[in-house]
Each structure stands twice: as structure tokens, then as C-alpha cells.
Design a protein around this motif. Structure first.
Motif, mmCIF file in Angstrom:
data_model
loop_
_atom_site.group_PDB
_atom_site.id
_atom_site.type_symbol
_atom_site.label_atom_id
_atom_site.label_comp_id
_atom_site.label_asym_id
_atom_site.label_seq_id
_atom_site.Cartn_x
_atom_site.Cartn_y
_atom_site.Cartn_z
ATOM 1 N N ASP A 1 26.525 -44.694 -80.335
ATOM 2 C CA ASP A 1 27.415 -45.452 -81.213
ATOM 3 C C ASP A 1 28.848 -44.977 -80.985
ATOM 4 O OD1 ASP A 1 25.474 -46.989 -82.583
ATOM 5 O OD2 ASP A 1 24.939 -45.259 -83.789
ATOM 6 N N LYS A 2 29.794 -45.798 -81.422
ATOM 7 C CA LYS A 2 31.197 -45.397 -81.329
ATOM 8 C C LYS A 2 31.660 -44.696 -82.598
ATOM 9 C CE LYS A 2 34.534 -48.365 -82.049
ATOM 10 N NZ LYS A 2 35.314 -47.714 -83.144
ATOM 11 N N THR A 3 31.541 -45.400 -83.720
ATOM 12 C CA THR A 3 32.118 -44.913 -84.973
ATOM 13 C C THR A 3 31.429 -43.639 -85.451
ATOM 14 O OG1 THR A 3 32.660 -47.175 -85.578
ATOM 15 C CG2 THR A 3 32.699 -45.536 -87.342
ATOM 16 N N GLY A 4 32.212 -42.582 -85.597
ATOM 17 C CA GLY A 4 31.709 -41.331 -86.125
ATOM 18 C C GLY A 4 31.054 -40.441 -85.095
ATOM 19 N N VAL B 1 26.929 -42.601 -69.565
ATOM 20 C CA VAL B 1 27.216 -42.804 -70.987
ATOM 21 C C VAL B 1 27.465 -44.280 -71.245
ATOM 22 C CG1 VAL B 1 28.707 -42.216 -72.932
ATOM 23 C CG2 VAL B 1 28.188 -40.486 -71.194
ATOM 24 N N ILE B 2 26.703 -44.850 -72.192
ATOM 25 C CA ILE B 2 26.862 -46.251 -72.592
ATOM 26 C C ILE B 2 27.264 -46.284 -74.059
ATOM 27 C CG2 ILE B 2 25.636 -48.418 -73.004
ATOM 28 C CD1 ILE B 2 23.911 -47.814 -70.587
ATOM 29 N N MET B 3 28.325 -47.015 -74.363
ATOM 30 C CA MET B 3 28.796 -47.130 -75.748
ATOM 31 C C MET B 3 28.337 -48.462 -76.339
ATOM 32 S SD MET B 3 32.685 -46.729 -77.194
ATOM 33 C CE MET B 3 33.234 -48.422 -76.985
ATOM 34 N N ILE B 4 27.734 -48.371 -77.527
ATOM 35 C CA ILE B 4 27.245 -49.568 -78.218
ATOM 36 C C ILE B 4 27.901 -49.619 -79.593
ATOM 37 C CG2 ILE B 4 25.196 -50.751 -79.083
ATOM 38 C CD1 ILE B 4 23.547 -49.200 -77.041
ATOM 39 N N THR B 5 28.543 -50.728 -79.909
ATOM 40 C CA THR B 5 29.287 -50.810 -81.168
ATOM 41 C C THR B 5 29.254 -52.221 -81.719
ATOM 42 O OG1 THR B 5 31.455 -50.480 -82.188
ATOM 43 C CG2 THR B 5 31.443 -51.189 -79.902
ATOM 44 N N GLY B 6 29.455 -52.323 -83.021
ATOM 45 C CA GLY B 6 29.568 -53.630 -83.659
ATOM 46 C C GLY B 6 30.996 -54.131 -83.681
ATOM 47 N N ASP B 7 31.934 -53.333 -83.138
ATOM 48 C CA ASP B 7 33.350 -53.702 -83.162
ATOM 49 C C ASP B 7 33.659 -54.842 -82.192
ATOM 50 O OD1 ASP B 7 33.873 -51.869 -85.076
ATOM 51 O OD2 ASP B 7 34.825 -50.406 -83.767
ATOM 52 N N HIS B 8 34.882 -55.343 -82.306
ATOM 53 C CA HIS B 8 35.381 -56.396 -81.422
ATOM 54 C C HIS B 8 35.378 -55.878 -79.980
ATOM 55 C CE1 HIS B 8 38.153 -59.293 -79.628
ATOM 56 N NE2 HIS B 8 37.961 -60.059 -80.692
ATOM 57 N N PRO B 9 35.022 -56.708 -79.009
ATOM 58 C CA PRO B 9 34.983 -56.257 -77.611
ATOM 59 C C PRO B 9 36.283 -55.636 -77.123
ATOM 60 C CG PRO B 9 33.922 -58.396 -77.814
ATOM 61 C CD PRO B 9 34.531 -58.093 -79.152
ATOM 62 N N VAL B 10 37.424 -56.185 -77.554
ATOM 63 C CA VAL B 10 38.707 -55.644 -77.093
ATOM 64 C C VAL B 10 38.902 -54.218 -77.614
ATOM 65 C CG1 VAL B 10 41.199 -55.983 -77.060
ATOM 66 C CG2 VAL B 10 39.684 -57.968 -76.995
ATOM 67 N N GLU C 1 36.012 -53.005 -65.089
ATOM 68 C CA GLU C 1 34.759 -53.224 -65.807
ATOM 69 C C GLU C 1 35.062 -53.843 -67.169
ATOM 70 O OE1 GLU C 1 32.191 -49.496 -63.944
ATOM 71 O OE2 GLU C 1 32.927 -49.388 -66.011
ATOM 72 N N ARG C 2 34.080 -54.533 -67.747
ATOM 73 C CA ARG C 2 34.291 -55.193 -69.029
ATOM 74 C C ARG C 2 33.122 -54.895 -69.962
ATOM 75 N NH1 ARG C 2 31.585 -59.794 -70.283
ATOM 76 N NH2 ARG C 2 30.126 -60.609 -68.744
ATOM 77 N N ALA C 3 33.331 -55.254 -71.229
ATOM 78 C CA ALA C 3 32.284 -55.092 -72.231
ATOM 79 C C ALA C 3 31.411 -56.338 -72.269
ATOM 80 C CB ALA C 3 32.901 -54.840 -73.601
ATOM 81 N N MET C 4 30.160 -56.142 -72.679
ATOM 82 C CA MET C 4 29.233 -57.259 -72.845
ATOM 83 C C MET C 4 28.982 -57.450 -74.337
ATOM 84 S SD MET C 4 25.432 -57.651 -71.194
ATOM 85 C CE MET C 4 24.525 -59.195 -71.269
ATOM 86 N N SER C 5 29.060 -58.671 -74.808
ATOM 87 C CA SER C 5 28.874 -58.938 -76.238
ATOM 88 C C SER C 5 27.407 -59.204 -76.553
ATOM 89 C CB SER C 5 29.708 -60.146 -76.655
ATOM 90 O OG SER C 5 29.182 -61.330 -76.078
ATOM 91 N N GLY C 6 27.093 -59.099 -77.842
ATOM 92 C CA GLY C 6 25.730 -59.374 -78.283
ATOM 93 C C GLY C 6 25.314 -60.799 -77.984
ATOM 94 N N VAL D 1 22.182 -54.245 -67.119
ATOM 95 C CA VAL D 1 22.277 -52.905 -67.711
ATOM 96 C C VAL D 1 22.505 -51.820 -66.667
ATOM 97 C CG1 VAL D 1 20.885 -53.463 -69.737
ATOM 98 C CG2 VAL D 1 19.764 -52.551 -67.685
ATOM 99 N N ARG D 2 22.313 -52.155 -65.403
ATOM 100 C CA ARG D 2 22.570 -51.157 -64.354
ATOM 101 C C ARG D 2 24.059 -50.870 -64.216
ATOM 102 N NH1 ARG D 2 18.491 -54.366 -61.497
ATOM 103 N NH2 ARG D 2 16.546 -53.163 -61.380
ATOM 104 N N THR D 3 24.904 -51.808 -64.652
ATOM 105 C CA THR D 3 26.350 -51.639 -64.465
ATOM 106 C C THR D 3 27.148 -51.692 -65.761
ATOM 107 O OG1 THR D 3 26.546 -54.014 -64.036
ATOM 108 C CG2 THR D 3 26.299 -52.566 -62.122
ATOM 109 N N VAL D 4 26.655 -52.391 -66.781
ATOM 110 C CA VAL D 4 27.408 -52.527 -68.036
ATOM 111 C C VAL D 4 27.362 -51.218 -68.818
ATOM 112 C CG1 VAL D 4 27.570 -53.746 -70.242
ATOM 113 C CG2 VAL D 4 26.977 -54.994 -68.155
ATOM 114 N N SER D 5 28.529 -50.729 -69.224
ATOM 115 C CA SER D 5 28.616 -49.454 -69.948
ATOM 116 C C SER D 5 29.113 -49.591 -71.372
ATOM 117 C CB SER D 5 29.543 -48.489 -69.193
ATOM 118 O OG SER D 5 29.017 -48.183 -67.916
ATOM 119 N N VAL D 6 29.543 -50.810 -71.765
ATOM 120 C CA VAL D 6 30.029 -51.023 -73.133
ATOM 121 C C VAL D 6 29.431 -52.323 -73.667
ATOM 122 C CG1 VAL D 6 32.047 -51.405 -74.593
ATOM 123 C CG2 VAL D 6 32.184 -49.797 -72.686
ATOM 124 N N TYR D 7 28.830 -52.217 -74.854
ATOM 125 C CA TYR D 7 28.273 -53.379 -75.544
ATOM 126 C C TYR D 7 28.969 -53.490 -76.894
ATOM 127 C CZ TYR D 7 24.598 -53.067 -72.034
ATOM 128 O OH TYR D 7 23.921 -53.018 -70.849
#
Length: 942
Positions: free
Chosen positions: A346-349, A584-593, A609-614, A629-635
Motif C-alpha cells: 500500500d502507499k498510505t501509511g 516493489v509494486i505500489m497499490i493504492t486507491g489514490d488518483h493515478p497521477v 512507465e505508467r500506472a494501471m488503473s482498476g 503484471v510482469r512490467t506494471v509497478s503501480v496500480y
């Protein structure tokens, strides 16, 4: 005066909540005072379920001798004692009594090791003690579940495990999963209304039961029963006790130990048969001696303590991890840590400080910025860098923050001169911003008392509350906050200007608002939308209970931008993980930007590289996503079910995944991940129960530290395995080839007949006691090597003892036996190297050389690749174990009673030097093979 017993005659669920509170002598707002809670704890006992009593110490001690080989050795010693009594060939049965003493010492050592392992496990269990939030003396306190007493006011929310049986006082969309108790698969809605008729447990909708979990909503309840008086406590006797299963590593070591045991027993039989054939033994005492020798060799060489020492090393390693803010709930997780290839965090906290601060608010008339940091409600409100003077804009911002203040479950308190937020940090930041603009002066809670709530959920990404307006009482006001894009889709109007004009939202304006949200996100601000609506009381009375239907045709008030700065140590921890071959892969509910901005700052996301949205995740097929998932590091903008999908896709690609989580809906992903990691501060009880590990500080750096400790623990297990097995093989080869080659090396009886062996049975057992305990344990706590975090993760399919490790173990075993037999031959008057010593002198020299060789082997065992001279002084425990072993060996040689018991003679300084030089072959020979291996590896890489 508490009238708790009356609740037995008239069950709490049939009484009104006020009557239950009175009967229990409590107070809804104030709860119990500390003194009364202590008195009740003494009266009713701890809120715990019955458990099996601990095994008595004397039984633990006797259990050390319930082993086939130990029993066989004791039987052989008794037979030897009986033969001595019959034949009286020696003045005192030194050998038999010495064996008894060594077996006793071994048993004592085993008991101490087992006791230490239990203490370590108990210490870890104490660190993971369950807690509950109760109202004591008017404040919400977190107390151990065991200290909860009847009359305590429980404060519960989604994800909590109910601490005890309790009567519901108030409930807001409260649903509880009671399958563990009632078998009801669907969560049960809870209300505070009393039930007139007598019903079963499953229909007691105003009661909460200990051990069940809150699936949704929140509320308060008063404890009516604790411990064995609870519903689950009454049936606890029929529940199976949880038994810690053996880990894959322990099972493998147990298999290795049994396999080696069979080999050693076979060698002992062959050796005994050879002695019988070659020496033509016929006397009863000699037959007993052969039997003793064979059993002693088997006892000394079979590594029966592998799993016990492994448990101790794992437990001590887990305690070290606890000091680094990581509580390991399952031993198997320690093994898996060293194989982790991906961390989904997760990102937050976790990557950020979880100290939100409002930085900007954008409404219909423009943008304002807030200064100040942390939880101190001090700071300026600026427009274009100047104090806010635009009155219409100020009124819009006030309206937005008024909504944020009211749709809020946090509280801001001044404790001991410091401002503290109780509750969610995001909600706390909104309160602080409201204080900065002066809203606290309006006494919002007094004017707008809350009537009901539609709680936040990770699926909806929204929260709404209903309030009565004390000034304009004919309307009910609904305030909502949530993800801007989700909330905006439910809005039909927008508030504009200082007088609160409501105008329709056009498509152009919607696009403009989303652009403002994106702009805030590019500043790494987390965004939150706020909205409101007014409803006629008659409409609410007509429809009934508030639900999601009120979150329609809302009036957009504005978007709030907050900053949760990255932890100072997060970027370095990400780098360390990547150096260790862990992605390291970051997964968050925040805005992609926002997610991209933070990820780039931390080094998770590279340029291009870019983020992938839900939403993108949902639209991709399983095959497409497995490739992504082999290349995406931010969701970004992901829901909890997306986490599960991500973990499953990564595992399908062969990754070993560690996943962090804190919410109820994170539990499936935590269970499926190879290592589920729950947050200790913000994590729900459900998440913690599903996880393998808990981060007590919610810090990503602690997770990386856990991986480092996991690798160190596994490396230390390999070190003591390398040491124990190579040393034991050296003993077996010494005895076996010493007997087979007896005539060649001059190992013959001085009288021409009788039993002659390289080492006596007591000497073999002494070596086992001396070198296999302290040095092995010392290697188990060897300091971690920083180079471990520059190596790739360990392949989990490989065995703990690999083929190359078996090769090095065999090489060392051969060197140990070669050094010992060389000294034995040199010390005898006949053989390949002609000496001039007696048989007893030669055995003493061989005995000493074997001890010294095993002590040199301590340094070898620290690495299969690195030179033993690197960081030679790092492990002080190893040096202490070596010095103690040398001291005890000196006593055995020079102290007359021990000399008689172990069949030794005094040695000169020259003898010691000779033994030392020859024994060092074990060190120099292994150093040479390591050097050759490094040169070959370098040539292959070049």
C-alpha cells in the motif's frame, strides 16, 4: 451497585440497553473507572478461553531421554555396569558411570534448549496479544482483550474481532460475521432494540459474541460476559487446540536426520562386525565394549537435535525481527522471506508517513492554499499567495470544510500540550483545516447533531452522514465525502458564491472539475471530493432507514487536496529491496497521477512507465493481465478484489509475493499471498488474523528489514547444519576407517589381543556434547551479512542442503577424519608414520585433534563461498563457545578424575601444537577449495 447476576435470570437481549447498563453498574459515556475495572478483573478473572496446562518441568526433562538411541545407550551402560560387577576387571566402572553422566548432561542441555524455545515463543505470543477499544473514565482506550470486564463499553468498527459477549448500545450499518459460532454464512445485521420473546443465539440481533468479527459498520456495546462465561467459552472444551504445524524446513531436516541415522547405524554395524572378525573378540566385557562403542557412535553422529536447534534459531530470529517492528505469526513465513521476489505494498501509511495535511481546496470560484504541517491547527489560508480576502470564495471553502468536518468520525484533542488525532489521519487533516479557517467557532456539532450514517466502504469509496439543523429544523442535511470521480458522478448540482446559490452541473463543468482534480494530483496531493444535499424529513420518514439512495442528486462543494509525504527512509528501502532482487509494486486507491508522482519520487516507477488503473485491470483478460503484471509497478484506483487478482497473476508467473493490507476486504489477498503482511497500527483484526506477519509501525522499511532478517535466519540455519553434519561425518569416517585400516596405521593392542579402536565410546560422546551444542547454537545467531541483500532471492524449490552444500560437507568430513587418523598414526609405534607413543597416548592425541578440527570447522561453516578470515571477530558467541570447549577439553586431559573417566593422558605443549597444526588442515584445506570455486566463478562470469 452492580446487579450482574440478574442478567442470568433475564437475558441481556430481552432487556433494554439502558436496563443492561444499569444492571452492570456502568455509564454509556464514561464507561468504567480504572479502579472498578481492576476490581472486576479480580472478581471475574481474565477474559481468556481455557487452555491446556503447561507440561511440568520434570516431564519436559524426562522427555529428553525418551529416544530409541538414548535408551539403547543407557541399556548398554547398565549392561557394562553389570559385567563389571561380575568380573571386576577394573577397580572402578569409569566408562559406564561417565556415559551416565554424559547422557544426563545431554538431557539437561536438551531441556534448556527446549525451555528457551518455549520462552521465545511465549515472548512472541505476548507481542501479538489481542486488543480491544473500551471507554474508561470517559476516554477511548486500547486495552488487551484479556483485561476486558463485564460493564466495559466496547467501541467497535469494521474489521474488529469482538472481545467478549456484549449488548449492542448503538449500531450504524453494523453487520457481524458469526459463522464461527452459529454457522450462518452471511453477516448478521445488528440493532440496539430489545427482543421480547426468547430466541436462539443466531436470532439475538442485539447481541455481539466474543470471537466473531465486524464485517461492516460501527457501533458501541456493553460487555455482558467474559472468558468462559461467553458463548464461545462455554463450548471451548470441545474446540480443538491449535497446534503449530512443522514448517517445510523442519520437515526436511527431520527427513535428513532420519536418513543420516540409518546410514550411521549401518556404518556402526559394519564397524562392529569388522572388530569382531579382525580382533577375534570373545570375552563378555569386550563384546559389551563393542556394543557400547557402536551405540555411542550412533548417538553422537545422528543429528537428532536438528529440528530443536532450528526451532531455537527461528524463535531467536523472530525476536530480532520483533525488535525491528515485525511480528511473525507463522514460522513458515520466516523461510519464505528469503525467497520473496515481489513486494506488493500500500502507499498510505506504509510508504508515506500517514500524517495527512490539507494543502489546497478548489471550489467553483477558485483555489485556496493552506500552510502549516502536522496536527497543530495553526496556519494561514491563502489565495494566490495572499491572505484570503475574496468573501464568496471564502464562503465556498467554508461550506466544503463544514461538510468535511461533519462527515467525519475523527476527533482532535489537546493532550499534555500536544494536538493528537484520534481516528483516521485523513479525517483528522480535515478537522485541522476546518480549525484553520475558523469553523470551530461555529460549534458545528451542536448545531448539526448527527442522526445517521452510511459508512465508508472500500468498494463504494464514499461515506455519508445525515444531520438535523437546529436552526432550520424542517430539513435533514446529507453530507458526503469520497473519491472525487465517484462522488462527482452522483452530483447533479454545484454550490456557487457566498450566498450558496445552487446551479446545475454541466458536462463542461464536470470536465473542468476533473481537470482540477488531475492538476492537484500532479502535485502529489491526495484528492477528496465533498458534497451535500437537503432532504425533507417527511421523505426520510417515508422511505425509512438511510442507505445509498441518499447519495444521489448531490450538490458538489469542492475538491480537497492533501499531502501525505513519503517516509524519509522509504526511498532507500525501495532501493535496498531492488538491489536484493525484490521488485516493489505500489497499490493504492489514490488518483493515478498522484500515485505516479509518489512512485517516481520513491524510485518504484522509472521514466516512461505508467500506472494501471482498476478499471483497466477489470477490462483486461486473465492472459493479458498476467502479461501486464510482469512490467506494471503501480496500480491506482484499485478495489480490494483487484489486490487478489494482482497476487494471483503474479503467482501464476512464478513469483513469490509478499502483500500488505489493513482492511477486512484485504484478507483474501493476504491469505493467497505467499506472505501476508498486516498493518499493526491501522490494520483490522481480520487482516491481522489472515496475515503471516504484522508490521507494528506500518512502515515499508520494516518489511524490507524483515526480508533481510529472513535471509539471515536461513543463512544461519545453513551454517549450523554445515557445521553439525560435516563434524558428525568426520567422526563417523574417523571411527570407520580407523577400524578398517587399523593394521595399516598401527592400531593394535599392546598385549597383542583385545579390543582396539581409534576413540573410546566416552570420548565420542564427549565430543558430541562439547562441540555440537555451544558452537552450533553460536552459529545459529551469527550476525547478518550485509552482502545477503545484494544477492538474488533464494529459489524456494531448492533444498536447504543443496548438492553443492553436501559436497562441501563431505570435503570437510574427509579432512576432519584425515587429520585425526594422521595424528593417530604418527602417535603409534607402528604404521605408516612410525611414532613412539602408547595406545592411550595415541587415542588422547586423536581425541584432541578431532576436537580442535571441529572447532576450526566453526569458521569454515560460516560460509560456503566467503573466506573464513572475513569478519573473523564478528561473532563473539562463537569465540566464547570455542574458548569454553577448549577449557573443558583441557580439564578432561589434565584433571585426574576426568582423565580416568575418559581414558586420557597428559599432553605436552609440543603435542598440543602438533595437534593444533594438523587440525588446522580442516581450515586451510577448505579455504583452498573456496578460493578455487571463486576463481572458477569469476572465469565463468568473465
Amino acid at each position: 451497585m452492580m446487579d450482574y447476576e440478574n442478567l442470568e435470570q433475564s437475558p441481556a437481549y430481552r432487556c433494554s440497553s439502558a436496563a443492561v447498563v444499569d444492571a452492570l453498574g456502568s455509564d454509556v459515556r464514561e464507561g468504567l473507572i480504572s479502579e472498578e475495572a481492576h476490581t472486576r478483573l479480580q472478581r471475574y478473572g481474565q477474559n481468556t478461553l481455557p487452555s491446556a496446562p503447561p507440561r511440568p518441568a520434570w516431564l519436559q526433562f524426562l522427555a529428553q531421554f525418551v529416544n530409541p538411541l538414548t535408551i539403547l545407550l543407557l541399556a548398554a551402560a547398565i549392561i557394562s555396569l553389570v559385567v563389571w560387577w561380575i568380573e571386576h576387571e577394573s577397580p572402578f566402572p569409569y566408562e559406564a558411570l561417565t556415559i551416565f553422566a554424559i547422557v544426563l548432561l545431554n538431557g539437561l542441555l536438551g531441556y534448556v534448549q527446549e525451555h528457551r524455545a518455549e520462552q521465545a515463543a511465549a515472548a512472541l505470543q505476548a507481542m501479538t496479544v489481542a486488543t480491544a477499544r473500551v471507554v474508561r473514565a470517559g476516554t477511548v482506550q486500547t486495552r488487551p482483550t484479556a483485561e476486558v470486564v463485564p460493564g466495559d463499553i466496547l467501541v467497535i468498527e469494521e474489521g474488529d474481532t469482538i472481545a467478549a459477549d456484549a449488548r449492542v448500545l448503538d449500531a450504524i450499518a453494523l453487520r457481524v460475521a458469526e459463522a464461527a459460532l452459529t454457522g450462518e454464512s452471511a453477516p448478521v445485521s445488528k440493532k440496539s432494540a430489545s427482543i421480547e420473546q426468547e430466541v436462539g443465539i443466531a436470532d439475538q440481533t442485539n447481541m455481539l459474541f466474543g470471537g466473531t468479527t465486524v464485517a461492516a459498520g460501527r457501533g458501541r456495546a456493553i460487555v455482558t460476559a467474559t472468558g468462559t462465561a461467553t458463548q464461545i467459552g462455554r463450548i471451548a472444551g470441545s474446540l480443538e487446540q491449535t497446534v503449530e504445524k512443522e514448517t517445510p524446513l523442519q520437515r526436511e531436516l527431520d527427513h535428513v536426520g532420519k536418513w543420516l541415522g540409518l546410514v550411521v547405524i549401518l556404518i556402526a554395524i559394519v564397524m562392529s562386525a569388522t572388530i569382531l572378525l579382525v580382533d577375534r573378540v570373545g570375552a563378555l566385557n569386550e563384546l559389551v565394549d563393542i556394543f557400547l562403542l557402536a551405540v555411542s557412535l550412533a548417538v553422537a553422529a545422528v543429528p537428532e537435535g536438528l529440528t530443536a536447534i532450528t526451532t531455537i534459531v527461528l524463535s531467536l530470529g523472530m525476536q530480532r525481527m520483533a525488535r525491528r517492528h515485525v511480528i511473525v505469526r507463522k514460522l513458515s513465513a520466516v523461510e519464505t522471506l528469503g525467497s520473496t521476489t515481489v513486494i506488493c505494498t500500500d502507499k498510505t501509511g506504509t510508504l508515506t508517513q500517514n500524517e495527512m495535511t490539507v494543502r489546497a481546496i478548489v471550489t467553483a470560484s477558485g483555489r485556496v492554499d493552506f500552510t502549516g504541517t502536522g496536527y497543530t491547527p495553526q496556519g494561514a489560508v491563502l489565495q494566490a499567495g495572499q491572505p484570503l480576502a475574496d468573501q464568496p470564495l471564502k464562503e465556498e471553502v467554508k461550506a466544503a470544510l463544514r461538510a468535511a468536518y461533519l462527515v467525519n468520525n475523527a476527533s482532535l484533542l489537546l493532550l499534555d500540550g500536544s494536538w493528537v488525532v484520534q481516528g483516521d489521519p485523513t479525517e483528522g487533516a480535515l478537522l485541522i483545516a476546518a480549525h484553520k479557517i475558523g469553523l470551530e467557532e461555529e460549534n458545528l456539532q451542536g448545531r448539526f447533531p448527527r442522526l445517521s450514517e452510511v459508512p465508508f466502504s472500500s468498494e463504494r469509496k464514499l461515506m455519508s452522514t445525515a444531520h438535523h439543523d437546529a436552526v432550520h429544523g424542517e430539513q435533514i442535511l446529507i453530507y458526503s465525502k469520497g473519491a472525487p470521480d465517484v462522488l462527482l458522478a452522483r452530483c447533479a448540482f454545484e454550490r456557487v458564491g457566498g450566498r450558496g446559490q445552487i446551479i446545475p452541473l454541466t458536462e463542461e463543468r464536470r470536465t473542468e472539475i476533473l481537470a482540477q482534480v488531475a492538476c492537484l494530483a500532479t502535485e502529489a496531493l491526495r484528492t477528496l471530493g465533498v458534497a451535500s444535499r437537503a432532504l425533507e424529513r417527511e421523505k426520510i420518514d417515508e422511505i425509512g432507514e438511510l442507505d445509498e439512495w441518499v447519495e444521489q442528486e448531490l450538490v458538489w462543494l469542492g475538491v480537497i487536496g492533501m499531502i501525505d509525504p513519503p517516509r524519509p527512509e522509504a526511498a532507500l528501502s525501495v532501493q535496498r529491496a531492488q538491489q536484493a532482487g525484490v521488485r516493489v509494486i505500489m497499490i493504492t486507491g489514490d488518483h493515478p497521477v498522484t500515485a505516479v508522482a509518489i512512485a517516481r519520487e520513491l524510485g518504484i516507477l522509472k521514466e516512461g512507465e505508467r500506472a494501471m488503473s482498476g478499471l483497466e485491470l477489470e477490462q483486461a483478460s486473465d492472459e493479458e493481465f498476467q502479461a501486464m503484471v510482469r512490467t506494471v509497478s503501480v496500480y491506482a484506483r484499485v478495489a480490494p478484489e483487484h489486490k487478489l487478482h494482482i497476487v494471483q497473476a503474479l503467482k501464476a508467473n512464478g513469483e513469490i509475493v509478499a502483500m500488505t493490507g489493513d482492511g477486512v476486504n484485504d484478507a483474501p489477498a493476504l491469505k493467497v499471498a505467499d506472505i501476508g503482511v498486516a498493518m499493526g497500527k491501522t490494520g483490522t483484526d481480520v487482516a491481522k488474523e489472515a496475515a503471516d506477519m504484522v508490521l507494528t509501525d506500518d512502515n515499508f522499511a520494516s518489511l524490507v528489514a524483515a526480508i533481510e532478517e529472513g535471509r539471515a535466519i536461513f543463512a544461519n540455519i545453513q551454517k549450523f547444519l554445515r557445521y553439525l553434519l560435516s563434524s558428525n561425518i568426520g567422526e563417523v569416517l574417523t571411527m570407520f576407517f580407523g577400524v578398517i585400516l587399523a593394521s595399516s596405521i598401527g592400531l593394535i593392542s599392546e598385549a597383542g589381543t583385545g579390543l582396539v579402536v581409534p576413540l573410546l565410546s566416552t570420548q565420542i560422546l564427549w565430543i558430541n556434547l562439547l562441540t555440537d551444542s555451544g558452537p552450533a547454537l553460536a552459529l545459529g545467531v551469527d550476525p547478518r551479512d550485509p552482502a545477503q541483500m545484494r544477492k538474488p532471492p533464494r529459489d524456494p524449490k531448492t533444498h536447504v542442503i543443496s548438492a553443492s552444500m553436501w559436497s562441501s560437507i563431505s570435503v570437510i568430513g574427509v579432512l576432519v577424519a584425515l587429520a585425526t587418523l594422521l595424528v593417530l598414526d604418527w602417535s603409534l609405534p607402528q604404521g605408516l608414520l612410525v611414532g613412539a607413543g602408547t595406545l592411550r597416548y595415541a587415542q588422547t592425541m586423536a581425541f584432541t585433534t578431532l576436537v580442535l578440527a571441529q572447532l576450526f570447522n566453526v569458521f569454515n561453516a560460516r560460509s560456503d563461498e566467503t573466506s573464513a578470515f572475513r569478519s573473523l571477530l564478528m561473532n563473539r558467541w562463537a569465540w566464547l563457545a570455542i574458548l569454553l570447549s577448549l577449557f573443558l577439553q583441557v580439564l578432561v586431559i589434565y584433571l585426574p578424575p576426568l582423565s580416568m573417566a575418559f581414558g586420557t593422558v597428559p599432553l605436552s605443549i609440543t603435542d598440543w601444537l602438533f595437534c593444533l597444526v594438523v587440525a588446522s588442515i580442516v581450515l586451510w584445506g577448505r579455504e583452498l577449495t573456496k578460493l578455487l570455486a571463486r576463481l572458477l566463478k569469476r572465469r565463468r562470469t568473465n
